[in-house]
Design a protein around this motif. Structure first.
Motif, PDB file in Angstrom:
ATOM      1  N   SER A  61       0.818  -1.212   0.000  1.00 36.22           N
ATOM      2  CA  SER A  61       0.000   0.000   0.000  1.00 36.22           C
ATOM      3  C   SER A  61       0.857   1.270   0.000  1.00 36.22           C
ATOM      4  O   SER A  61       0.481   2.257  -0.623  1.00 36.22           O
ATOM      5  N   PHE A  65       0.099   2.675  -3.536  1.00 35.11           N
ATOM      6  CA  PHE A  65      -1.069   3.533  -3.339  1.00 35.11           C
ATOM      7  C   PHE A  65      -0.662   4.910  -2.820  1.00 35.11           C
ATOM      8  O   PHE A  65      -0.995   5.928  -3.407  1.00 35.11           O
ATOM      9  N   CYS A 108      -8.465  -0.909  -0.303  1.00 32.80           N
ATOM     10  CA  CYS A 108      -7.417  -0.683   0.703  1.00 32.80           C
ATOM     11  C   CYS A 108      -7.981  -0.774   2.119  1.00 32.80           C
ATOM     12  O   CYS A 108      -7.362  -1.365   2.996  1.00 32.80           O
TER      13      CYS A 108
END
Length: 175
Positions: A61, A65, A108
């Motif tokens: 992540s 992200f 997420c």
């Protein structure tokens, strides 16, 4: 400055190698794949919640992200400043980051929740929704780009209706 072929090829190679790295890691033992709740394809196995999963999830992540989100935020803020100086707002510069957050955010959140709690109490159909939304990102991004770019928008209009949009009409619609 214009993008050179060597730079474009280097960026493309980096993107493919970066994606391959993160795709192969669960096959090598860091993270794990499992079928999606409706057994249509594979995703991260978030039923485990062990240290292996948690470390993979946080690294994934951060690098896939948060860092890309930060790069998008700073790049589009720079584009927005350039548009502001020129007085021409050709594109909603906040839209690409918003689509990233809206499309990938639920997935997420589900994965982060799985890192601390058991998600198996959630119905498989509901656990599938964030994955399906995340998979729509390429299509949504294509529409955002096509509809946000006046040249493409005019071409789409001409393709659908057979009529060419005059420059004055395009300028009025973007304001």
């Amino acid at each position: 400055s214009k993008l050179q072929w060597s730079t474009a090829v280097s960026m493309m190679a980096f993107a493919w190698l970066f994606a391959a790295f993160w795709s192969v890691m669960p096959l090598l033992g860091w993270g794990e794949y499992d079928y999606e709740p409706l057994r249509t394809c594979c995703t991260l196995d978030y039923s485990k919640g062990d240290r292996n999963y948690i470390t993979f999830l946080f690294a994934l992540s951060i690098f896939n992200f948060m860092i890309p989100g930060f790069i998008m935020l700073t790049a589009y803020q720079s584009i927005h400043q350039k548009f502001k100086k020129s007085g021409q707002y050709k594109f909603n510069t906040g839209l690409p980051l918003k689509t990233l957050v809206v499309c990938w955010g639920p997935y997420c959140l589900l994965c982060f929740y799985a890192a601390v709690e058991n998600v198996m109490f959630i119905s498989p159909k509901y656990r599938m929704i964030p994955a399906v939304i995340a998979k729509t990102v390429p299509t949504v991004d294509a529409f955002v780009y096509a509809l946000g770019n006046e040249n493409y928008r005019g071409g789409i209009w001409q393709f659908l209706t057979g009529q060419k949009i005059e420059k004055a009409e395009v300028d009025n619609k973007t304001k």
